[in-house]
Design an enzyme around this catalytic site. Structure first.
Site, mmCIF file in Angstrom:
data_model
loop_
_atom_site.group_PDB
_atom_site.id
_atom_site.type_symbol
_atom_site.label_atom_id
_atom_site.label_comp_id
_atom_site.label_asym_id
_atom_site.label_seq_id
_atom_site.Cartn_x
_atom_site.Cartn_y
_atom_site.Cartn_z
ATOM 1 N N LYS A 206 0.847 -1.201 0.000
ATOM 2 C CA LYS A 206 0.000 0.000 0.000
ATOM 3 C C LYS A 206 0.886 1.256 0.000
ATOM 4 O O LYS A 206 1.859 1.337 0.735
ATOM 5 C CB LYS A 206 -0.896 0.009 1.244
ATOM 6 C CG LYS A 206 -1.991 -1.042 1.192
ATOM 7 C CD LYS A 206 -2.826 -0.968 2.471
ATOM 8 C CE LYS A 206 -3.868 -2.053 2.502
ATOM 9 N NZ LYS A 206 -4.987 -1.820 1.593
ATOM 10 N N GLU A 240 -12.097 -3.427 11.365
ATOM 11 C CA GLU A 240 -13.000 -3.783 10.267
ATOM 12 C C GLU A 240 -14.429 -3.631 10.757
ATOM 13 O O GLU A 240 -14.717 -3.909 11.930
ATOM 14 C CB GLU A 240 -12.764 -5.227 9.832
ATOM 15 C CG GLU A 240 -11.430 -5.443 9.157
ATOM 16 C CD GLU A 240 -11.244 -6.894 8.757
ATOM 17 O OE1 GLU A 240 -11.456 -7.195 7.579
ATOM 18 O OE2 GLU A 240 -10.899 -7.714 9.614
ATOM 19 N N ASP A 259 -4.282 -13.533 12.500
ATOM 20 C CA ASP A 259 -4.716 -13.096 11.173
ATOM 21 C C ASP A 259 -4.158 -11.717 10.814
ATOM 22 O O ASP A 259 -3.847 -11.461 9.656
ATOM 23 C CB ASP A 259 -6.257 -13.059 11.142
ATOM 24 C CG ASP A 259 -6.802 -12.952 9.723
ATOM 25 O OD1 ASP A 259 -6.211 -13.581 8.828
ATOM 26 O OD2 ASP A 259 -7.808 -12.254 9.524
ATOM 27 N N HIS A 264 0.412 -7.927 9.454
ATOM 28 C CA HIS A 264 0.230 -6.511 9.091
ATOM 29 C C HIS A 264 0.679 -5.551 10.205
ATOM 30 O O HIS A 264 1.436 -4.627 9.970
ATOM 31 C CB HIS A 264 -1.236 -6.203 8.775
ATOM 32 C CG HIS A 264 -1.841 -7.105 7.747
ATOM 33 N ND1 HIS A 264 -1.168 -7.545 6.649
ATOM 34 C CD2 HIS A 264 -3.089 -7.627 7.644
ATOM 35 C CE1 HIS A 264 -1.962 -8.304 5.915
ATOM 36 N NE2 HIS A 264 -3.136 -8.379 6.508
#
Ligand SMILES: NC(=O)c1ccc[n+]([C@@H]2O[C@H](COP(=O)([O-])OP(=O)(O)OC[C@H]3O[C@@H](n4cnc5c(N)ncnc54)[C@H](OP(=O)(O)O)[C@@H]3O)[C@@H](O)[C@H]2O)c1
Length: 510
Positions: A206, A240, A259, A264
Site C-alpha cells: 500500500k 474492520e 490473522d 500486518h
C-alpha cells in the site's frame, strides 16, 4: 575521511525514474478458482498489462481442479478483470493477455498434473519466449503450501538454471506459531533460495504504508522528535466493520491476533520504529526491520496488557447485525478472538519506555487502519487551566485506509477575545494532493515479484521474529479464560479500554 565515487543514476538498474517493466516471464497461479485470485490477482495482472508493465510474451497459467480448457480459464480471467480491475477495460490489452492464458487441471497430490504443468511451461518458453523465467503464486490453503513446494521440487520446476529465474510467492498466514513458521521456512528454503521467496503481506504494497518511510526519512521535521523524549505512545489500529460472514470456518482457530497482528500490524510497527536504513536496497531495509522486531517484546502481566473479545449482536451503520454465534460456522464454545489488543515494548535507546499498542477487530465502529504517534504534552503551559481544557496530546496519524493520508493534530487558539486553545487537525490527503491514482497493493507486489525486487516482502527472519513476539501471548490466552463479549458496532470489549486506562491513556476513536 571516506570518499565516495559519483554514480550515474541512469546506469543504476535500480533507478526508479526508469519505467519498471518486467523482462520476459510468466506467472503460475495455484488456487486460481479462489476468492483472492478472482478479486485481486487476476485484476492486478490485467492492470499491470494495461499500464504497459508486462513483457509482450507474458503468460498466465492457472492450476486448479476444475475440468476447464484454456478458453474456459480465459473467460474466468476476463470476467474477474471486468468486475474487479482498477483501470479501464481495453480490448486490445485483453486480447494480448488472453493469448498467454493457459490452464492445467489437477490436484496438488497429482504427480501427472505437475508433470503436465512442467510441459506447459516448457512449451510457453518455446512459443512465447518466457525464457525460463517463472513465478509460482501459492494462493491456496496454507495446509497445501508444503505439498505444492514439494511438487515444484520433484518436477524440477523450482530449479534455477543460469540466466533464468524461478520464484515462489506465498500467501499469508505464514505458519500458525513460531514452530510451524520455522518448519515452513525450512521446507521453502530447502527448495528455493531466500532471494527467490516472496512472502506476501499485502499491507506493504500500500502506498500509505510505504509513505511511512518517505515521511520519516525524507523530512527534517519529524525524525528529531521520533523518540522516547517526545513520543508518549504509539497506537496501531486495523479495524474492520464487517463480521466473519462466510469465513467463519477459516477463522475459527486462527483469530484476530494471528490473522492481522502477526503480519500486518507488526510490519507497521517495524516501519514506524526502525532506524534509518543506509539505503533503500532490499537487504538494508529488511535488516532494519528485523533489528527492531528483535528488540520488541510483549509486556507482562498479560491480564493487564492484552485484551481479546468476540462480537455479539448490535447495530452497525443503522442496521441490526447478528453476533458471531447467530452467524453460524463458529463453534459455540470457541475461544477464538475476533478482537485483539496487545501492548509491546521496543527495547532500544530510541523507544525505551514508550508503549506500542496494537489492536484489531471485526465488527468495530468503522473500517479504518491507522498508525497514531501520540506525543507527550508540552512540559509547561503558560495559560489558565480553563484555557486548555480541550487541548489533547499532539499526534501524527498515518491514515492507511480508507481515507489515505496523514493528519497532524495540535492545539490552536479558538477565535474570540479569550485565549482558549483547542485541538485542530491539519490534513494531507492523497486524493487532493496527487492526480495519479494509487495502484492496488497486489499490482505493486506482483510487479516486484516479476522484477525480483523483494523489499516489500518480509524475510524468513522477520516472520519468525514476529511469531516470537506473539507466541507467549497466544499461549497465555489458550490457558486463561475466554474472550470478552463486545456488541457489534462498538470499539471492542471494556477490557481493552481498561488496558489503557491503567496508565491514564485511552484508545483513539478514529
Ligand atoms: N481471500 C482473501 O481475501 C485473502 C486475503 C489474504 C490472504 N489470503 C490467503 O490466500 C490464499 C487463498 O485464499 P482464498 O480466499 O482465495 O481461498 P479459497 O477461496 O478457499 O481458494 C482456495 C483455492 O485453492 C484450491 N485448492 C484447494 N485445495 C486444492 C487441491 N488439493 N488441489 C488443487 N487446488 C486446490 C481451490 O480450488 P478448488 O476450486 O478446486 O477447490 C481454490 O482455487 C490463502 O492462503 C489465504 O489465507 C486470502
Amino acid at each position: 575521511m571516506t570518499t565516495r565515487t559519483w554514480q550515474n543514476p541512469l546506469r543504476d538498474p535500480r533507478d526508479k525514474r526508469l519505467p519498471r517493466i518486467a523482462g520476459p516471464c510468466g506467472l503460475v497461479i495455484f488456487g486460481v478458482t479462489g476468492d483472492l485470485s478472482r478479486k485481486k490477482l487476476m485484476p492486478a495482472i490485467y492492470d499491470l498489462a494495461n499500464r504497459g508493465l508486462l513483457p509482450p510474451g507474458f503468460s498466465l497459467v492457472g492450476f486448479a481442479r476444475r475440468d476447464w480448457a484454456d478458453e474456459d480459464f480465459g473467460q474466468v480471467v476476463h470476467d474477474a478483470v471486468k468486475e474487479h480491475a482498477r483501470t479501464p477495460f481495453r480490448q486490445e490489452v485483453w486480447d494480448r493477455l488472453a493469448e498467454g492464458c493457459r490452464f492445467v487441471q489437477g490436484s496438488f497430490d497429482d504427480d501427472q498434473a505437475f508433470d503436465n504443468l512442467a510441459k506447459c511451461i516448457k512449451d510457453l518458453d518455446d512459443e512465447r519466449g518466457t525464457a525460463g523465467n517463472h513465478g509460482f503464486y501459492l494462493s491456496i490453503p496454507p495446509a497445501a503450501f508444503t505439498k505444492v513446494i514439494q511438487q515444484l521440487a520433484r518436477t524440477g520446476l523450482a530449479d534455477q538454471k543460469a540466466d533464468e529465474w524461478r520464484r515462489v510467492v506465498i500467501e499469508k498466514p505464514f505458519g500458525h506459531d513460531l514452530a510451524s513458521a520455522k518448519q515452513l521456512n525450512k521446507t521453502v528454503n530447502d527448495v528455493f533460495p531466500e532471494d527467490s521467496v516472496f512472502r506476501i503481506d499485502h499491507y506493504l504494497g500500500k502506498e500509505t504504508v510505504q509513505n511511512i518511510m518517505a515521511i520519516r526519512f525524507a523530512n527534517q521535521l519529524f525524525e528529531p522528535i521520533w523518540n522516547a523524549n517526545y513520543v508518549d505512545h504509539v497506537q496501531i489500529t486495523m479495524a474492520e466493520d464487517i463480521g466473519l460472514g462466510g469465513r467463519a470456518g477459516y477463522y475459527d482457530g486462527i483469530g484476530a491476533a494471528r490473522d492481522v497482528i502477526q503480519n500486518h500490524l507488526l510490519q507497521l510497527l517495524a516501519l514506524t520504529a526502525m532506524e534509518e536504513p543506509v539505503s533503500f536496497r532490499p537487504e538494508t531495509v529488511r535488516a532494519e526491520k528485523a533489528k527492531v522486531l528483535a528488540a520488541t517484546r510483549p509486556v507482562l502481566p498479560f491480564a493487564e496488557t492484552t485484551a481479546r473479545g468476540q462480537y455479539s449482536g448490535g447495530w452497525q451503520g443503522g442496521q441490526k447485525v447478528p453476533g458471531l454465534v447467530q452467524e453460524g460456522g463458529f463453534a459455540k464454545d470457541s475461544k477464538t478472538e475476533t478482537y485483539a489488543a496487545i501492548e509491546l515494548a521496543v527495547d532500544t535507546r530510541r523507544w525505551a519506555g514508550v508503549p506500542f499498542y496494537l489492536r484489531t477487530g471485526k465488527r468495530l465502529g468503522r473500517r479504518v487502519t491507522e498508525i497514531a504517534v501520540v506525543f507527550k504534552r508540552a512540559p509547561h503551559l503558560p495559560f489558565d487551566d480553563t484555557s486548555t481544557e480541550e487541548l489533547g496530546q499532539n499526534a501524527l496519524v498515518f491514515r492507511v485506509q480508507p481515507d489515505e493520508g496523514v493528519t497532524m493534530r495540535f492545539g490552536s487558539k479558538v477565535p474570540g477575545s479569550t485565549m482558549e486553545v483547542r485541538d485542530v487537525n491539519m490534513d494531507f490527503s492523497y486524493g487532493h494532493s496527487f492526480t495519479e491514482s494509487s495502484p492496488e497493493a497486489y499490482e505493486r507486489l506482483i510487479l516486484d515479484v516479476l522484477l525480483g525486487e523483494p523489499s516489500l516482502f518480509p524475510k524468513n527472519d522477520e516472520v519468525e521474529l514476529s511469531w516470537e513476539i506473539l507466541d507467549p501471548i497466544l499461549k497465555a490466552w489458550t490457558t486463561h479464560g475466554k474472550p470478552d463479549p463486545y456488541p457489534a458496532g462498538t470499539w471492542g470489549p471494556e477490557s481493552a479500554d481498561q488496558m489503557l486506562a491503567r496508565t491514564g491513556r485511552h484508545w483513539r476513536r478514529p
